[in-house]
Design an enzyme around this catalytic site. Structure first.
Site: not given
Length: 160
Positions: A116, A127
């Site tokens: 998260e 990411y």
């Protein structure tokens, strides 16, 4: 030009590294967005089964300059935290820690990894480039010191 691996070392950390981790976390996250963990939270999770702390160290001074913290359960692994000292941003340390996390996950037979991140965090690009894709959102998850709230975006990557 030296490669990232030649300039920095990664190695397993332990509860003995909490001071260094807290310094990195405080410097990297600050209190602006409410992303940093407390010493109590960190100390509580480190002894749990499946939790790993990895440090990036300067090879000359041996000072910790970044870290990752993750938890592996069965065939899934969650990247709980990743942080780099601001003085070492944009030098490949975060990429090295992420690559190390993915390598360890594959080596452990993990098929899915997730994390998260605060919506708007510049690490989202890192990411996404590594293969993570959005799979969920927690509205108003992070609480900034000025009262603003930010969503947490859940990203996942299927390894096999």
């Amino acid at each position: 030009m030296a490669t990232v691996e030649q300039r920095f070392r990664v190695e397993a950390g332990s509860s003995e590294d909490m001071d260094a981790v807290m310094t990195i976390m405080d410097d990297a996250f600050g209190r602006r967005f409410g992303e940093a963990w407390t010493r109590s939270q960190l100390g509580g999770i480190l002894p749990m089964a499946g939790v790993s702390l990895i440090l990036a160290r300067d090879p000359d001074s041996r000072h910790a300059i970044g870290f990752s913290l993750f938890r592996t359960v069965a065939d899934e692994s969650e990247l709980l935290l990743i942080a780099v000292l601001p003085t070492h941003h944009r030098r490949g340390v975060g990429q090295m820690l992420l690559d190390d996390f993915l390598y360890r996950a594959r080596n452990d037979g993990v098929v899915r990894v997730h994390l998260e991140v605060r919506d708007g965090n510049s690490a989202v690009g890192l990411y996404r480039k590594a293969g993570f894709a959005p799979v969920g959102r927690r509205r108003n998850y992070y609480h900034a010191s000025d009262g603003r709230r930010f969503d947490a975006v859940t990203l996942a990557h299927q390894l096999s």
